[in-house]
Design a protein around this motif. Structure first.
Motif, mmCIF file in Angstrom:
data_model
loop_
_atom_site.group_PDB
_atom_site.id
_atom_site.type_symbol
_atom_site.label_atom_id
_atom_site.label_comp_id
_atom_site.label_asym_id
_atom_site.label_seq_id
_atom_site.Cartn_x
_atom_site.Cartn_y
_atom_site.Cartn_z
ATOM 1 N N THR A 125 0.924 -1.297 -0.025
ATOM 2 C CA THR A 125 0.148 0.058 -0.073
ATOM 3 C C THR A 125 0.861 1.402 0.177
ATOM 4 O OG1 THR A 125 -1.709 -1.228 1.090
ATOM 5 C CG2 THR A 125 -1.983 1.266 1.126
ATOM 6 N N ILE A 126 2.013 1.103 0.728
ATOM 7 C CA ILE A 126 2.885 2.240 0.927
ATOM 8 C C ILE A 126 3.357 2.395 -0.725
ATOM 9 C CG2 ILE A 126 4.716 3.298 1.896
ATOM 10 C CD1 ILE A 126 4.057 1.736 4.548
ATOM 11 N N GLU A 127 3.889 1.512 -1.068
ATOM 12 C CA GLU A 127 4.272 1.470 -2.511
ATOM 13 C C GLU A 127 3.571 2.117 -3.518
ATOM 14 O OE1 GLU A 127 7.644 0.781 -3.480
ATOM 15 O OE2 GLU A 127 7.910 0.812 -1.634
ATOM 16 N N VAL A 128 2.308 2.178 -3.369
ATOM 17 C CA VAL A 128 1.345 2.736 -4.429
ATOM 18 C C VAL A 128 1.621 4.296 -4.495
ATOM 19 C CG1 VAL A 128 -0.904 3.171 -4.780
ATOM 20 C CG2 VAL A 128 -0.617 0.822 -4.063
ATOM 21 N N LEU A 129 2.045 4.722 -3.245
ATOM 22 C CA LEU A 129 2.110 6.203 -3.195
ATOM 23 C C LEU A 129 3.317 6.779 -3.956
ATOM 24 C CD1 LEU A 129 1.272 8.817 -1.923
ATOM 25 C CD2 LEU A 129 2.863 8.412 -0.112
ATOM 26 N N ARG A 130 4.208 5.835 -4.146
ATOM 27 C CA ARG A 130 5.421 5.958 -5.032
ATOM 28 C C ARG A 130 5.187 6.571 -6.335
ATOM 29 N NH1 ARG A 130 10.619 5.032 -3.294
ATOM 30 N NH2 ARG A 130 9.860 3.479 -2.182
ATOM 31 N N GLU A 131 4.047 5.846 -6.865
ATOM 32 C CA GLU A 131 3.524 6.239 -8.108
ATOM 33 C C GLU A 131 3.311 7.785 -8.554
ATOM 34 O OE1 GLU A 131 0.292 3.692 -9.700
ATOM 35 O OE2 GLU A 131 1.336 2.158 -8.621
ATOM 36 N N PHE A 132 2.931 8.161 -7.608
ATOM 37 C CA PHE A 132 2.356 9.685 -7.315
ATOM 38 C C PHE A 132 3.013 10.742 -6.780
ATOM 39 C CE2 PHE A 132 -1.563 6.582 -7.008
ATOM 40 C CZ PHE A 132 -1.916 7.136 -8.179
ATOM 41 N N CYS A 133 4.306 10.279 -6.492
ATOM 42 C CA CYS A 133 5.364 11.313 -6.062
ATOM 43 C C CYS A 133 5.548 12.459 -7.176
ATOM 44 C CB CYS A 133 6.608 10.618 -5.485
ATOM 45 S SG CYS A 133 6.291 9.908 -3.823
ATOM 46 N N PRO A 134 5.897 11.975 -8.221
ATOM 47 C CA PRO A 134 6.164 13.225 -9.101
ATOM 48 C C PRO A 134 5.162 14.245 -9.266
ATOM 49 C CG PRO A 134 6.710 11.122 -10.041
ATOM 50 C CD PRO A 134 5.827 10.770 -8.965
ATOM 51 N N GLN A 135 3.654 14.021 -8.977
ATOM 52 C CA GLN A 135 2.627 14.776 -8.909
ATOM 53 C C GLN A 135 2.755 15.587 -7.773
ATOM 54 O OE1 GLN A 135 -0.265 11.661 -10.461
ATOM 55 N NE2 GLN A 135 -1.497 13.771 -10.510
ATOM 56 N N LEU A 136 2.605 14.638 -6.395
ATOM 57 C CA LEU A 136 2.576 15.069 -4.942
ATOM 58 C C LEU A 136 3.450 15.904 -4.391
ATOM 59 C CD1 LEU A 136 0.613 14.733 -2.618
ATOM 60 C CD2 LEU A 136 2.116 12.662 -2.132
ATOM 61 N N ILE A 137 4.748 15.732 -4.824
ATOM 62 C CA ILE A 137 5.918 16.656 -4.022
ATOM 63 C C ILE A 137 5.842 17.890 -4.474
ATOM 64 C CG2 ILE A 137 8.498 16.736 -3.895
ATOM 65 C CD1 ILE A 137 8.251 13.643 -3.589
ATOM 66 N N PRO A 138 5.858 18.211 -5.688
ATOM 67 C CA PRO A 138 5.836 19.624 -6.124
ATOM 68 C C PRO A 138 4.422 20.310 -5.917
ATOM 69 C CG PRO A 138 6.274 18.055 -8.141
ATOM 70 C CD PRO A 138 5.897 17.231 -7.081
ATOM 71 N N MET A 139 3.403 19.644 -5.954
ATOM 72 C CA MET A 139 2.097 20.233 -5.305
ATOM 73 C C MET A 139 2.317 20.647 -3.833
ATOM 74 S SD MET A 139 -1.614 18.821 -5.208
ATOM 75 C CE MET A 139 -1.026 17.460 -4.019
ATOM 76 N N LEU A 140 2.768 19.730 -2.978
ATOM 77 C CA LEU A 140 2.892 19.981 -1.570
ATOM 78 C C LEU A 140 3.855 21.146 -1.433
ATOM 79 C CD1 LEU A 140 2.837 16.357 0.086
ATOM 80 C CD2 LEU A 140 1.110 18.115 -0.167
ATOM 81 N N LEU A 141 4.998 21.050 -2.020
ATOM 82 C CA LEU A 141 6.049 22.246 -1.990
ATOM 83 C C LEU A 141 5.591 23.545 -2.405
ATOM 84 C CD1 LEU A 141 9.120 20.444 -3.066
ATOM 85 C CD2 LEU A 141 8.386 20.974 -0.738
ATOM 86 N N THR A 142 4.585 23.244 -3.614
ATOM 87 C CA THR A 142 3.957 24.773 -3.888
ATOM 88 C C THR A 142 3.037 25.430 -3.001
ATOM 89 O OG1 THR A 142 4.151 24.272 -6.200
ATOM 90 C CG2 THR A 142 2.623 25.936 -5.726
#
Length: 183
Positions: A125-142
């Motif tokens: 389940t945790i590994e599923v999040l890895r797929e979304f990191c390219p979208q998620l990280i910039p959005m959270l930082l922004t």
């Protein structure tokens, strides 16, 4: 069942489908408060609750969507196995809500990312999040927000840590002719 939860849960679940947004909001808010102590005797009703959250996920009312986010976060803590089969869709939804035009919805959805890190989840389940990191990280930082004094506190902490070292050329901010000294 004769317990208070046994009386309330079915009625609140039914009100989640009410035509009036304020009623949906209140029902969802009330049932969300019950999630952390959801009675085992009503475990089957949790599936109905989850289905209700999915049904209301794209409700036109901002308050309802905020409570949907809150409910998903509560479920992630209380019964993560209920979300696991749909985790990709849940993550996609929470990314969408983190970018929601309504600030309250966006803030509530941000709780999901902290809950995801703290929840007792299987490795897959945790590994599923890895797929979304390219979208998620910039959005959270922004979308990171600082209080007015946060930058000053960070600068003071940095000065404290680096207080004993001499400044390097790259540590000194450039100044420009004609620029007023901002202190």
């Amino acid at each position: 069942e004769g317990s208070p939860a046994g009386l309330l849960i079915p009625r609140l679940l039914a009100l989640m489908a009410h035509q009036t947004p304020a009623v949906r909001r209140q029902a969802l808010g009330a049932i969300n408060m019950m999630v952390p102590c959801w009675p085992q005797s009503h475990a089957s009703a949790m599936d109905t609750y989850l289905q209700g959250l999915f049904t209301l996920a794209h409700d036109a009312d901002n308050g309802v969507r905020k409570h949907v986010c809150s409910g998903i976060v509560s479920l992630l803590y209380r019964a993560p196995e209920k979300l696991t089969p749909n985790m990709r869709e849940v993550i996609t939804y929470m990314i969408e809500r983190t970018a929601d035009g309504d600030e309250d919805v966006a803030l509530e959805s941000c709780e999901f990312w902290a809950a995801f890190c703290e929840a007792d989840l299987e490795h897959d389940t945790i590994e599923v999040l890895r797929e979304f990191c390219p979208q998620l990280i910039p959005m959270l930082l922004t979308n990171m927000a600082y209080a007015e004094d946060d930058e000053e506190v960070m600068a003071a902490e940095d000065d404290e840590v680096n207080g004993g070292r001499a400044d390097r050329d790259q540590d000194i901010r450039p100044s420009f002719k004609g620029q007023k000294n901002k202190g």
